[in-house]
Design a protein around this motif. Sequence first.
Motif, PDB file in Angstrom:
ATOM      1  N   PRO A  98       0.007  -1.473 -18.520  1.00  0.00           N
ATOM      2  CA  PRO A  98       1.288  -2.126 -18.236  1.00  0.00           C
ATOM      3  C   PRO A  98       1.680  -1.979 -16.768  1.00  0.00           C
ATOM      4  CG  PRO A  98       1.440  -0.740 -20.193  1.00  0.00           C
ATOM      5  CD  PRO A  98       0.118  -0.443 -19.558  1.00  0.00           C
ATOM      6  N   LYS A  99       2.143  -3.086 -16.170  1.00  0.00           N
ATOM      7  CA  LYS A  99       2.694  -3.114 -14.809  1.00  0.00           C
ATOM      8  C   LYS A  99       1.689  -2.722 -13.720  1.00  0.00           C
ATOM      9  CE  LYS A  99       7.688  -2.880 -15.172  1.00  0.00           C
ATOM     10  NZ  LYS A  99       8.882  -2.337 -14.534  1.00  0.00           N
ATOM     11  N   PHE A 100       0.396  -2.774 -14.018  1.00  0.00           N
ATOM     12  CA  PHE A 100      -0.584  -2.318 -13.024  1.00  0.00           C
ATOM     13  C   PHE A 100      -0.456  -3.074 -11.701  1.00  0.00           C
ATOM     14  CE2 PHE A 100      -4.609  -2.900 -10.797  1.00  0.00           C
ATOM     15  CZ  PHE A 100      -4.938  -1.583 -10.534  1.00  0.00           C
ATOM     16  N   ASP A 101      -0.467  -4.399 -11.755  1.00  0.00           N
ATOM     17  CA  ASP A 101      -0.437  -5.189 -10.520  1.00  0.00           C
ATOM     18  C   ASP A 101       0.828  -4.914  -9.707  1.00  0.00           C
ATOM     19  OD1 ASP A 101      -2.897  -6.371 -11.041  1.00  0.00           O
ATOM     20  OD2 ASP A 101      -2.010  -8.043 -12.138  1.00  0.00           O
ATOM     21  N   LEU A 102       1.963  -4.798 -10.374  1.00  0.00           N
ATOM     22  CA  LEU A 102       3.219  -4.540  -9.675  1.00  0.00           C
ATOM     23  C   LEU A 102       3.214  -3.164  -9.024  1.00  0.00           C
ATOM     24  CD1 LEU A 102       6.131  -5.324  -8.964  1.00  0.00           C
ATOM     25  CD2 LEU A 102       6.848  -4.376 -11.174  1.00  0.00           C
ATOM     26  N   ILE A 103       2.755  -2.160  -9.747  1.00  0.00           N
ATOM     27  CA  ILE A 103       2.721  -0.802  -9.203  1.00  0.00           C
ATOM     28  C   ILE A 103       1.774  -0.714  -8.012  1.00  0.00           C
ATOM     29  CG2 ILE A 103       1.826   1.510  -9.725  1.00  0.00           C
ATOM     30  CD1 ILE A 103       3.251   1.288 -12.413  1.00  0.00           C
ATOM     31  N   LYS A 104       0.640  -1.389  -8.090  1.00  0.00           N
ATOM     32  CA  LYS A 104      -0.287  -1.369  -6.957  1.00  0.00           C
ATOM     33  C   LYS A 104       0.331  -2.056  -5.742  1.00  0.00           C
ATOM     34  CE  LYS A 104      -5.039  -2.294  -5.591  1.00  0.00           C
ATOM     35  NZ  LYS A 104      -6.403  -2.644  -6.047  1.00  0.00           N
ATOM     36  N   ALA A 105       0.955  -3.202  -5.950  1.00  0.00           N
ATOM     37  CA  ALA A 105       1.579  -3.938  -4.841  1.00  0.00           C
ATOM     38  C   ALA A 105       2.703  -3.129  -4.204  1.00  0.00           C
ATOM     39  CB  ALA A 105       2.095  -5.279  -5.338  1.00  0.00           C
ATOM     40  N   ARG A 106       3.539  -2.528  -5.029  1.00  0.00           N
ATOM     41  CA  ARG A 106       4.664  -1.756  -4.504  1.00  0.00           C
ATOM     42  C   ARG A 106       4.189  -0.480  -3.795  1.00  0.00           C
ATOM     43  NH1 ARG A 106       9.949  -0.800  -7.717  1.00  0.00           N
ATOM     44  NH2 ARG A 106      10.437  -0.196  -5.563  1.00  0.00           N
ATOM     45  N   SER A 107       3.094   0.110  -4.249  1.00  0.00           N
ATOM     46  CA  SER A 107       2.528   1.290  -3.591  1.00  0.00           C
ATOM     47  C   SER A 107       2.031   0.942  -2.196  1.00  0.00           C
ATOM     48  CB  SER A 107       1.377   1.869  -4.429  1.00  0.00           C
ATOM     49  OG  SER A 107       1.831   2.339  -5.673  1.00  0.00           O
ATOM     50  N   LEU A 108       1.355  -0.197  -2.072  1.00  0.00           N
ATOM     51  CA  LEU A 108       0.870  -0.629  -0.754  1.00  0.00           C
ATOM     52  C   LEU A 108       2.043  -0.933   0.170  1.00  0.00           C
ATOM     53  CD1 LEU A 108      -2.083  -2.933  -1.915  1.00  0.00           C
ATOM     54  CD2 LEU A 108      -2.247  -0.643  -0.924  1.00  0.00           C
ATOM     55  N   GLU A 109       3.095  -1.537  -0.365  1.00  0.00           N
ATOM     56  CA  GLU A 109       4.293  -1.808   0.437  1.00  0.00           C
ATOM     57  C   GLU A 109       4.934  -0.515   0.923  1.00  0.00           C
ATOM     58  OE1 GLU A 109       6.818  -4.064  -2.105  1.00  0.00           O
ATOM     59  OE2 GLU A 109       5.558  -5.871  -2.066  1.00  0.00           O
ATOM     60  N   ALA A 110       4.830   0.543   0.104  1.00  0.00           N
ATOM     61  CA  ALA A 110       5.437   1.835   0.454  1.00  0.00           C
ATOM     62  C   ALA A 110       4.596   2.622   1.446  1.00  0.00           C
ATOM     63  CB  ALA A 110       5.651   2.656  -0.809  1.00  0.00           C
ATOM     64  N   GLY A 111       3.378   2.148   1.741  1.00  0.00           N
ATOM     65  CA  GLY A 111       2.558   2.810   2.751  1.00  0.00           C
ATOM     66  C   GLY A 111       1.285   3.452   2.254  1.00  0.00           C
ATOM     67  N   ALA A 112       0.932   3.269   0.983  1.00  0.00           N
ATOM     68  CA  ALA A 112      -0.323   3.813   0.471  1.00  0.00           C
ATOM     69  C   ALA A 112      -1.512   3.159   1.167  1.00  0.00           C
ATOM     70  CB  ALA A 112      -0.426   3.594  -1.036  1.00  0.00           C
ATOM     71  N   LEU A 113      -2.578   3.935   1.354  1.00  0.00           N
ATOM     72  CA  LEU A 113      -3.814   3.368   1.890  1.00  0.00           C
ATOM     73  C   LEU A 113      -4.439   2.417   0.879  1.00  0.00           C
ATOM     74  CD1 LEU A 113      -5.559   6.511   3.452  1.00  0.00           C
ATOM     75  CD2 LEU A 113      -4.436   4.650   4.675  1.00  0.00           C
ATOM     76  N   GLY A 114      -4.306   2.760  -0.365  1.00  0.00           N
ATOM     77  CA  GLY A 114      -4.877   1.964  -1.440  1.00  0.00           C
ATOM     78  C   GLY A 114      -5.071   2.826  -2.661  1.00  0.00           C
ATOM     79  N   GLY A 115      -5.582   2.223  -3.707  1.00  0.00           N
ATOM     80  CA  GLY A 115      -5.807   2.944  -4.950  1.00  0.00           C
ATOM     81  C   GLY A 115      -6.071   1.960  -6.066  1.00  0.00           C
ATOM     82  N   GLY A 116      -6.052   2.469  -7.286  1.00  0.00           N
ATOM     83  CA  GLY A 116      -6.330   1.602  -8.425  1.00  0.00           C
ATOM     84  C   GLY A 116      -6.373   2.395  -9.705  1.00  0.00           C
ATOM     85  N   ILE A 117      -7.190   1.947 -10.642  1.00  0.00           N
ATOM     86  CA  ILE A 117      -7.292   2.602 -11.947  1.00  0.00           C
ATOM     87  C   ILE A 117      -8.067   3.901 -11.803  1.00  0.00           C
ATOM     88  CG2 ILE A 117      -8.122   2.352 -14.318  1.00  0.00           C
ATOM     89  CD1 ILE A 117      -8.054  -0.706 -13.841  1.00  0.00           C
ATOM     90  N   SER A 118      -7.557   4.953 -12.422  1.00  0.00           N
ATOM     91  CA  SER A 118      -8.266   6.231 -12.455  1.00  0.00           C
ATOM     92  C   SER A 118      -9.203   6.237 -13.651  1.00  0.00           C
ATOM     93  CB  SER A 118      -7.272   7.387 -12.552  1.00  0.00           C
ATOM     94  OG  SER A 118      -7.958   8.629 -12.612  1.00  0.00           O
ATOM     95  N   GLY A 119     -10.492   6.273 -13.393  1.00  0.00           N
ATOM     96  CA  GLY A 119     -11.460   6.216 -14.475  1.00  0.00           C
ATOM     97  C   GLY A 119     -11.322   4.930 -15.255  1.00  0.00           C
ATOM     98  N   SER A 120     -11.217   5.062 -16.576  1.00  0.00           N
ATOM     99  CA  SER A 120     -11.055   3.880 -17.429  1.00  0.00           C
ATOM    100  C   SER A 120      -9.590   3.589 -17.720  1.00  0.00           C
ATOM    101  CB  SER A 120     -11.825   4.082 -18.736  1.00  0.00           C
ATOM    102  OG  SER A 120     -11.371   5.236 -19.411  1.00  0.00           O
ATOM    103  N   GLY A 121      -8.659   4.361 -17.089  1.00  0.00           N
ATOM    104  CA  GLY A 121      -7.243   4.168 -17.321  1.00  0.00           C
ATOM    105  C   GLY A 121      -6.767   4.943 -18.534  1.00  0.00           C
ATOM    106  N   PRO A 122      -5.454   4.892 -18.814  1.00  0.00           N
ATOM    107  CA  PRO A 122      -4.428   4.060 -18.186  1.00  0.00           C
ATOM    108  C   PRO A 122      -3.833   4.623 -16.894  1.00  0.00           C
ATOM    109  CG  PRO A 122      -3.426   5.329 -19.935  1.00  0.00           C
ATOM    110  CD  PRO A 122      -4.900   5.667 -19.964  1.00  0.00           C
ATOM    111  N   SER A 123      -4.280   5.826 -16.473  1.00  0.00           N
ATOM    112  CA  SER A 123      -3.711   6.400 -15.248  1.00  0.00           C
ATOM    113  C   SER A 123      -4.057   5.539 -14.041  1.00  0.00           C
ATOM    114  CB  SER A 123      -4.208   7.827 -15.041  1.00  0.00           C
ATOM    115  OG  SER A 123      -3.650   8.691 -16.010  1.00  0.00           O
ATOM    116  N   VAL A 124      -3.141   5.550 -13.071  1.00  0.00           N
ATOM    117  CA  VAL A 124      -3.299   4.812 -11.823  1.00  0.00           C
ATOM    118  C   VAL A 124      -3.113   5.806 -10.691  1.00  0.00           C
ATOM    119  CG1 VAL A 124      -2.388   2.950 -10.380  1.00  0.00           C
ATOM    120  CG2 VAL A 124      -2.404   2.708 -12.874  1.00  0.00           C
TER     121      VAL A 124
END
Length: 306
Positions: free
Chosen positions: A236-262
């Motif tokens: 849930p909300k993966f794309d939004l959380i990734k976009a907002r993290s990059l806006e906040a200054g994250a270098l990057g990231g994504g799914i941890s392993g097979s998920g659901p952690s990000v």
Amino acid sequence: MKKVKLKVPATVANLVCGFDILGMAVNEPCDEMEFRLLDRPELIIHHTDEYGLPEDPEKNVAGVVLLKMMEHLKTNQGFEVTIHKNIKPGSGLGSSAASAAGAAYGVNMLLGNPFSEEEMVRFAMFGEELASGVQHADNIAPCIYGGITLVKSSHPLDIIPLSTPDLFVTAVHPQVEVKTSDARQILKKNIRMKDAVQQWGNIAGLVAGILKNDFALIGRSLSDVIVEPVRSILIPKFDLIKARSLEAGALGGGISGSGPSVFMLSEKKQTANKIAEMMKWEYDEIGVDSFVYVSKINDRGIKTVN
């Protein structure tokens, strides 16, 4: 040694583009494991956590690792193991790997360290096979070695420890279940050459960025065109959380392993904490409980507890 206690760290596998070959240890959360040497060839498993995991050694991730080690050693000694899991099974933070790696590491210490780190990884891979149906080392290797590791090959096993960049990790575990076996089944069986080439470039760029301590290169290499587009639909909300993290200054990231952690990587702790607050808020908004962790990359891996 008659007894040993361990703290076994969570891990982030794949690091976005490195499916089954890259992994990273983090400081939080950690499982707690205690091992006691027995004077008879018996294996006893106890769980003190709330997850209801089987204590039958043949059905327990740590148990199958220890059975393989006992078979290899042809020993008349046995082990009693008490496990308290703080890494929730199915979190995508290397819960099964922690049990498997901790088992191999703990018994190795009890017996006077007869096995190398690579040999411990080999034994621990039997635990991952029980959990997911596949022997993979991308979580186990950083758990045992610490830091970030590259598994160049699983068969034969070839592990390359990489340097540990001075970065902060923010990880959120929304309380939804994604089984590793299920997450593997939805992957595409065939990929386009164009996507493969792009993915290879990202993996090479990420490894180069880690070795050169080049944060900008790390950031622009944290891109997955093969696995993430498929698996992200389970979170849930993966794309939004990734976009907002990059806006906040994250270098990057994504799914941890097979998920659901990000997970997200940041240069500054202030940025990592800001992202953590945003992640928690986003899941609270849709009524999904979540656990959020902020830590440095764990360059030590498993450690003993007095």
